[in-house]
Scaffold this motif. Structure first.
Motif, mmCIF file in Angstrom:
data_model
loop_
_atom_site.group_PDB
_atom_site.id
_atom_site.type_symbol
_atom_site.label_atom_id
_atom_site.label_comp_id
_atom_site.label_asym_id
_atom_site.label_seq_id
_atom_site.Cartn_x
_atom_site.Cartn_y
_atom_site.Cartn_z
ATOM 1 N N MET B 241 0.700 -1.358 -0.093
ATOM 2 C CA MET B 241 0.062 -0.026 -0.035
ATOM 3 C C MET B 241 0.986 1.252 0.044
ATOM 4 O O MET B 241 0.306 2.338 -0.331
ATOM 5 N N GLU B 242 2.059 1.016 0.334
ATOM 6 C CA GLU B 242 2.767 2.419 0.736
ATOM 7 C C GLU B 242 4.135 2.558 -0.028
ATOM 8 O O GLU B 242 5.015 2.578 0.067
ATOM 9 N N ALA B 243 3.717 2.379 -1.277
ATOM 10 C CA ALA B 243 4.882 2.389 -2.467
ATOM 11 C C ALA B 243 5.703 3.614 -2.068
ATOM 12 O O ALA B 243 7.005 3.833 -2.402
ATOM 13 N N ASP B 244 5.131 4.706 -2.022
ATOM 14 C CA ASP B 244 5.931 6.011 -2.134
ATOM 15 C C ASP B 244 6.833 6.129 -0.810
ATOM 16 O O ASP B 244 8.067 6.493 -0.888
#
Ligand code: SF4
Lengths: 264, 474
Positions: B241-244
């Motif tokens: 969910m938190e690729a960034d």
């Protein structure tokens, strides 16, 4: 009546005072022993002593922390405690009695200040009692002893104040003295067994909490063994290992969809 | 802090129970989170047995013994619990909640309690009481804020932790947590999000390619590097969910050149044991230890996740070798340190919108990570504002203590537990809320959505990724 007063001043006082000291000493030492034992059991020996000291002192000498929330209540509570502790300890009449019986004494407070402190204790006790009665969350928390304590504590202070500051008839004075002595003795007897024990335990609170967060290794397994559940701990009670794993293409789709959404 | 009181409508929504009546009947447990079927016979007796066994083998007795003696019921903690601030229900006063367990302790494990049992008609622990505890200890988010406000020094979050542990031993714990833990400890994938290794590798490669395109320098995710300095363990959900955030993490390492690695043997920082069961806590940490030993790393590096960081930092020494245990650090600390050394350069002209910072309870409350992320943020965000209260005294996002993973209580979290937080965020008027914690992020996003707030929730490294500058030669 004088005989009762003599008894109250002499044997009864000595008895309840010594019992109070022994009782408080016992729980203080027990707590320390428990803390040491807990500390020994945990492999993690890293304690933040600075933090513990800091928090402990912050509550023992509440200079700033206390006033930030509910300042009126805090102020009353602070003065109440001040009067409660300093008043009896440094009152001239009390100190003189000590000198008579054990031969040594310590400094005393000027009568005016002692009076103020006594009044703070009396008014504070009543105010705290009223707060308990009228502030609804406090009412929800309160047990019977929580209502009783402020009232009970006020009695020896009130009688003491009256005796020092009023010219009473001999009979009234004696009656006051009787109430004063016997409630004080009663309170001293109760202290080690009730919440007032916090008078000696509070300095240990932060240490106790910090050490309690240090766990012994292997507790979980030993608990299960004791319960006879080693074979089926709660997390395997109902194995469901057939959950479909996330598939590769999905993952990539999620990422690129996110990208697209951001780009647009 | 004053909050508007709940409307009857909100009240209804927040505490509605989504379970079917037959489930409620079968489990005899009217709590709002889902529980797996468990043995409902004789719950009080089994609760007491579990309680006794835990007291025998753990250190909780010291605290309980002390708390039952000192607790003066002064009601000061009312000012500090975000749940009570929202509901104004006396049952939500922290001291009252703790009393649920303390009273059981007093009645069954102290001399005066046993005497009372003998002398009066007090029958002791009842099933009703267990139901109340099961509900109450999962409305608390275990944020530890009230601990600061107790003059007697009672730590209500410790009580919540213990109560949940005991409850879990009789089968009462949120299904959401149990299922994840099961997958993590005995499932095929070995992590809470059930990500298989090939999927992980593919995903990381995909991200690497992306970053190369965007930044023009190779930014790899080193896999299984033996002898690396850091073993990197984010909350595993970050991989999905938190690729960034992940890209920010990798970019920082690309800039500093330190050797780090993701281990394919184990790559999940999440540890729900901290929320409800000490054995789980221990087992998960042992998995980390095994992986660290396999790869011969020198330090454990936890990603942007509050509870993962706290459980590793404060319990890794407990279960993995005391003083000899590997040091645990959090990526925020790492980035801050390297930034101070001048090894990370950030462009101050990229992030121009208003930015604020949310302190995740688990890392800020102990005073561990408070100023570091702020210093970094202030260095490259032109428009940085604080929430009030902040730092160690910050208010919980409303999803702490694992409650964020329990999807069926989302209305409770966003209407009640997160109410104070929503107000705080609204008052700042920030565009970006930096919340360096996987749990906080999920909860805050839901909070923003349900409360119509106008802001974006990001991690610290999301912003760093935007602003980081690479020397093209290096
Ligand atoms: S730990 Fe947090 S949620 Fe729980 S009672 Fe204390 S302030 Fe409230």
């Amino acid at each position: 009546m004088q005989a009762w007063i003599d008894f109250g001043e002499g044997p009864l006082f000595r008895f309840s005072f010594v019992l109070m000291l022994l009782g408080l000493g016992r729980i203080f030492v027990l707590t320390l022993v428990n803390v040491a034992e807990a500390y020994r059991r945990s492999p993690d020996k890293i304690l933040n002593y600075r933090e513990i000291r800091h928090k402990t002192i912050a509550w023992l000498i509440p200079t700033s922390r206390l006033w930030r929330k509910r300042p009126v209540y805090s102020g009353i509570s602070f003065l109440f405690h001040l009067g409660l502790i300093l008043g009896p300890l440094f009152l001239t009449a009390h100190v003189n009695l000590w000198k008579l019986s054990v031969g040594f004494a310590w400094f005393t407070l000027p009568q005016g200040l002692a009076n103020l402190l006594t009044l703070a204790a009396i008014i504070g006790a009543l105010a705290l009692f009223l707060m308990r009665v009228f502030y609804s969350p406090a009412r929800a928390l309160s047990r019977r002893q929580d209502y009783a304590w402020p009232l009970l504590l006020a009695i020896p202070f009130l009688t003491g104040y009256l005796m020092v500051n009023n010219t009473l008839t001999a009979g009234a004075y004696q009656a006051m003295m009787l109430v004063h002595l016997y409630t004080a003795a009663f309170i001293m007897l109760l202290i080690p067994f009730t919440k007032i024990a916090h008078c000696v335990l509070v300095p240990l609170s932060q240490l106790v909490t910090a050490v309690s967060w240090k766990f012994p290794a292997g507790t979980g397994a030993r608990v299960l063994e004791t319960l006879g559940l080693s074979e089926r701990p709660t997390w395997v009670d109902k194995p469901r290992l057939d959950i479909a794993p996330v598939k590769l293409p999905d993952l990539i789709k999620v990422q690129s969809q996110k990208k697209e959404a951001k780009a647009s | 802090m004053k909050l508007t009181s709940l409307t009857p409508d909100e009240q209804h929504k927040a505490f509605a129970n989504s379970k079917k009546t037959e489930v409620l009947h079968r489990q005899n447990l009217p709590v709002s989170y889902h529980v797996e079927d468990h043995d409902v016979q004789d719950r009080p007796r089994r609760f007491l047995e579990a309680f006794a066994a835990i007291l025998k083998h753990s250190n909780y007795r010291v605290a309980l013994e002390h708390y039952v003696r000192v607790s003066a019921k002064c009601s000061r903690c009312t000012t500090h619990c975000q749940v009570y601030l929202a509901t104004s229900d006396p049952r939500d006063v922290p001291c009252n909640r703790s009393e649920l367990l303390l009273s059981v302790y007093r009645r069954h494990f102290t001399v005066s309690g046993l005497l009372r049992g003998r002398l009066t008609a007090d029958a002791g622990l009842t099933d009703e009481h267990i139901k109340r505890m099961a509900e109450a200890f999962y409305t608390c988010t275990a944020c530890r804020r009230c601990h600061f406000e107790c003059p007697l020094g009672v730590d209500h979050a410790l009580i919540t932790h213990l109560a949940r542990y005991i409850l879990s031993e009789i089968g009462i714990s949120p299904r959401a947590l149990v299922v994840s833990v099961r997958e993590q400890l005995i499932g095929a994938s070995g992590n809470t999000s059930a990500i298989p290794v090939p999927a992980l590798l593919d995903n990381l490669e995909f991200l690497s390619e992306d970053m190369k395109e965007e930044k023009g320098v190779p930014i790899p995710f080193p896999i299984d590097q033996e002898g690396a300095e850091f073993l990197f363990l984010p909350a595993v959900s970050d991989f999905l969910m938190e690729a960034d955030t992940l890209m920010g993490n990798a970019a920082v390492f690309a800039a500093t050149g330190d050797r780090w690695t993701v281990g394919t043997g184990y790559f999940d920082g999440i540890n729900y044991g901290l929320f409800y069961n000490d054995q789980v806590l221990e087992k998960v940490l042992l998995k980390i230890k095994a992986e660290a030993e396999r790869l011969k790393v020198k330090k454990i590096l936890i990603g942007e996740c509050g509870h993962a960081s706290r459980s590793a930092k404060f319990f890794y020494p407990t279960f993995c070798g005391g003083k000899a245990a590997l040091p645990v650090i959090n990526i925020l600390e790492y980035t801050w340190q390297r930034w101070k050394e001048g090894r990370i350069k950030l462009d101050p002209n990229i992030v121009t919108d208003k930015v604020t910072y949310h302190d995740p309870c688990n890392i800020s409350r102990p005073g561990w990570i408070v100023e570091q992320p702020r210093e970094v943020l202030k260095a490259f965000c032109q428009n940085y504002v604080e929430m009030t209260p902040n730092r160690r005294d910050n208010i919980c996002c409303g999803g702490g203590g694992g409650t964020v993973s329990i999807d069926e209580i989302r209305p409770y979290r966003t209407i009640v537990a997160g109410r104070a937080k929503a107000e705080q965020i609204r008052a700042t008027g920030a565009k970006y809320v930096v919340a360096p914690c996987a749990n906080c992020k999920k909860q805050l996003r839901e909070l923003v959505e349900d409360n119509n707030l106008n802001c974006e929730i990001v991690g610290l490294h999301d912003l760093i990724y935007k602003a980081i500058i690479f020397d093209k030669q290096g």
